[in-house]
Design a protein around this motif. Sequence first.
Motif, PDB file in Angstrom:
ATOM      1  N   GLY A   1       0.837  -1.189   0.000  1.00  0.00           N
ATOM      2  CA  GLY A   1       0.000   0.000   0.000  1.00  0.00           C
ATOM      3  C   GLY A   1       0.869   1.235   0.000  1.00  0.00           C
ATOM      4  O   GLY A   1       1.952   1.247   0.595  1.00  0.00           O
ATOM      5  N   ALA A   2       0.412   2.272  -0.676  1.00  0.00           N
ATOM      6  CA  ALA A   2       1.180   3.513  -0.738  1.00  0.00           C
ATOM      7  C   ALA A   2       0.251   4.712  -0.659  1.00  0.00           C
ATOM      8  O   ALA A   2      -0.883   4.671  -1.141  1.00  0.00           O
TER       9      ALA A   2
ATOM     10  N   GLN B   1       4.921   4.143   2.136  1.00  0.00           N
ATOM     11  CA  GLN B   1       4.476   2.840   1.648  1.00  0.00           C
ATOM     12  C   GLN B   1       4.606   1.815   2.763  1.00  0.00           C
ATOM     13  O   GLN B   1       5.341   2.016   3.723  1.00  0.00           O
ATOM     14  N   HIS B   2       3.868   0.705   2.611  1.00  0.00           N
ATOM     15  CA  HIS B   2       3.858  -0.319   3.648  1.00  0.00           C
ATOM     16  C   HIS B   2       3.425  -1.648   3.026  1.00  0.00           C
ATOM     17  O   HIS B   2       2.504  -1.686   2.225  1.00  0.00           O
ATOM     18  N   ARG B   3       4.100  -2.705   3.407  1.00  0.00           N
ATOM     19  CA  ARG B   3       3.720  -4.057   2.979  1.00  0.00           C
ATOM     20  C   ARG B   3       3.050  -4.755   4.148  1.00  0.00           C
ATOM     21  O   ARG B   3       3.456  -4.586   5.294  1.00  0.00           O
ATOM     22  N   GLN B   4       2.018  -5.583   3.843  1.00  0.00           N
ATOM     23  CA  GLN B   4       1.250  -6.214   4.912  1.00  0.00           C
ATOM     24  C   GLN B   4       0.612  -7.507   4.430  1.00  0.00           C
ATOM     25  O   GLN B   4       0.113  -7.571   3.311  1.00  0.00           O
ATOM     26  N   ASP B   5       0.613  -8.529   5.283  1.00  0.00           N
ATOM     27  CA  ASP B   5      -0.155  -9.739   5.019  1.00  0.00           C
ATOM     28  C   ASP B   5      -1.627  -9.440   5.244  1.00  0.00           C
ATOM     29  O   ASP B   5      -1.984  -8.648   6.119  1.00  0.00           O
TER      30      ASP B   5
ATOM     31  N   TYR C   1      -8.770 -12.031  10.742  1.00  0.00           N
ATOM     32  CA  TYR C   1      -8.212 -10.940  11.537  1.00  0.00           C
ATOM     33  C   TYR C   1      -8.107  -9.707  10.660  1.00  0.00           C
ATOM     34  O   TYR C   1      -7.867  -9.807   9.461  1.00  0.00           O
ATOM     35  N   GLU C   2      -8.241  -8.546  11.261  1.00  0.00           N
ATOM     36  CA  GLU C   2      -8.048  -7.320  10.497  1.00  0.00           C
ATOM     37  C   GLU C   2      -6.567  -7.106  10.232  1.00  0.00           C
ATOM     38  O   GLU C   2      -5.713  -7.532  11.010  1.00  0.00           O
ATOM     39  N   SER C   3      -6.278  -6.454   9.129  1.00  0.00           N
ATOM     40  CA  SER C   3      -4.913  -6.082   8.768  1.00  0.00           C
ATOM     41  C   SER C   3      -4.912  -4.580   8.531  1.00  0.00           C
ATOM     42  O   SER C   3      -5.913  -4.008   8.116  1.00  0.00           O
ATOM     43  N   TRP C   4      -3.764  -3.955   8.770  1.00  0.00           N
ATOM     44  CA  TRP C   4      -3.649  -2.507   8.599  1.00  0.00           C
ATOM     45  C   TRP C   4      -2.488  -2.182   7.674  1.00  0.00           C
ATOM     46  O   TRP C   4      -1.389  -2.666   7.869  1.00  0.00           O
ATOM     47  N   VAL C   5      -2.754  -1.377   6.660  1.00  0.00           N
ATOM     48  CA  VAL C   5      -1.710  -0.852   5.781  1.00  0.00           C
ATOM     49  C   VAL C   5      -1.509   0.601   6.210  1.00  0.00           C
ATOM     50  O   VAL C   5      -2.434   1.411   6.134  1.00  0.00           O
ATOM     51  N   VAL C   6      -0.306   0.904   6.675  1.00  0.00           N
ATOM     52  CA  VAL C   6      -0.041   2.201   7.294  1.00  0.00           C
ATOM     53  C   VAL C   6       1.146   2.878   6.600  1.00  0.00           C
ATOM     54  O   VAL C   6       2.279   2.817   7.076  1.00  0.00           O
ATOM     55  N   PRO C   7       0.913   3.551   5.469  1.00  0.00           N
ATOM     56  CA  PRO C   7       2.015   4.245   4.793  1.00  0.00           C
ATOM     57  C   PRO C   7       2.338   5.600   5.422  1.00  0.00           C
ATOM     58  O   PRO C   7       3.362   6.191   5.129  1.00  0.00           O
ATOM     59  N   SER C   8       1.445   6.114   6.268  1.00  0.00           N
ATOM     60  CA  SER C   8       1.709   7.362   6.993  1.00  0.00           C
ATOM     61  C   SER C   8       0.976   7.300   8.323  1.00  0.00           C
ATOM     62  O   SER C   8       0.097   6.468   8.513  1.00  0.00           O
TER      63      SER C   8
ATOM     64  N   LEU D   1      -1.946  -6.156  -4.858  1.00  0.00           N
ATOM     65  CA  LEU D   1      -1.778  -7.527  -4.399  1.00  0.00           C
ATOM     66  C   LEU D   1      -0.455  -8.066  -4.930  1.00  0.00           C
ATOM     67  O   LEU D   1      -0.286  -8.258  -6.128  1.00  0.00           O
ATOM     68  N   GLU D   2       0.503  -8.272  -4.028  1.00  0.00           N
ATOM     69  CA  GLU D   2       1.821  -8.774  -4.438  1.00  0.00           C
ATOM     70  C   GLU D   2       1.803 -10.275  -4.675  1.00  0.00           C
ATOM     71  O   GLU D   2       2.367 -10.762  -5.627  1.00  0.00           O
ATOM     72  N   ARG D   3       1.190 -10.972  -3.756  1.00  0.00           N
ATOM     73  CA  ARG D   3       1.098 -12.422  -3.934  1.00  0.00           C
ATOM     74  C   ARG D   3      -0.114 -12.938  -3.173  1.00  0.00           C
ATOM     75  O   ARG D   3      -0.570 -12.372  -2.212  1.00  0.00           O
TER      76      ARG D   3
END
Length: 165
Positions: A40-41, A84-88, A93-100, A162-164
């Motif tokens: 995420g960016a 930017q941030h990479r995340q499973d 469960y909730e996941s968080w993408v936190v680029p800032s 989606l990277e993988r």
Amino acid sequence: MKALLTVLALFCVTALGRAQETATPVISAAKHATDGHVWGALIFATNSVEQLTGAKEQAHLDLPNLTQRLGKVFPYKHFEILGQHRQDIFREYESWVVPSRDLFMKIDSKGPADKDGVNLHLQVWREHQVLVKSDAVLRKDSPLFIGGPPWKDGRLIFVLFLERK
């Protein structure tokens, strides 16, 4: 004095042993089932070169032509990655993408989608306020662009890729 030191040493060893017995075990993210891995960016879009912040974030290597893709969707000439941030994406469960620290995304997986995609429920947050809620299917090589709020002489854009699977 020697007796006092002996008592203190025994107390420390006993307290340490109890702390180790009651400590919560650390659970590795690798043990959790995942539905994918995302990048995420947070991107700043503007038509004015003077408004660029000078951020030195590098573009994502697996996402070719990011600037050209953004230019087809948003009417701006310049795009700058602010964070930017990479995340499973965890199952159940909730996941968080936190680029800032000011703008971030909460992701809840709703399971697999056709064509090797992932069904997601997304929430874009700004500090303690939800800006956008949406359901989306994310597929490899098909990034999701979410137009964010105006900022400076342009606009913030959230990119999810989606990277993988």
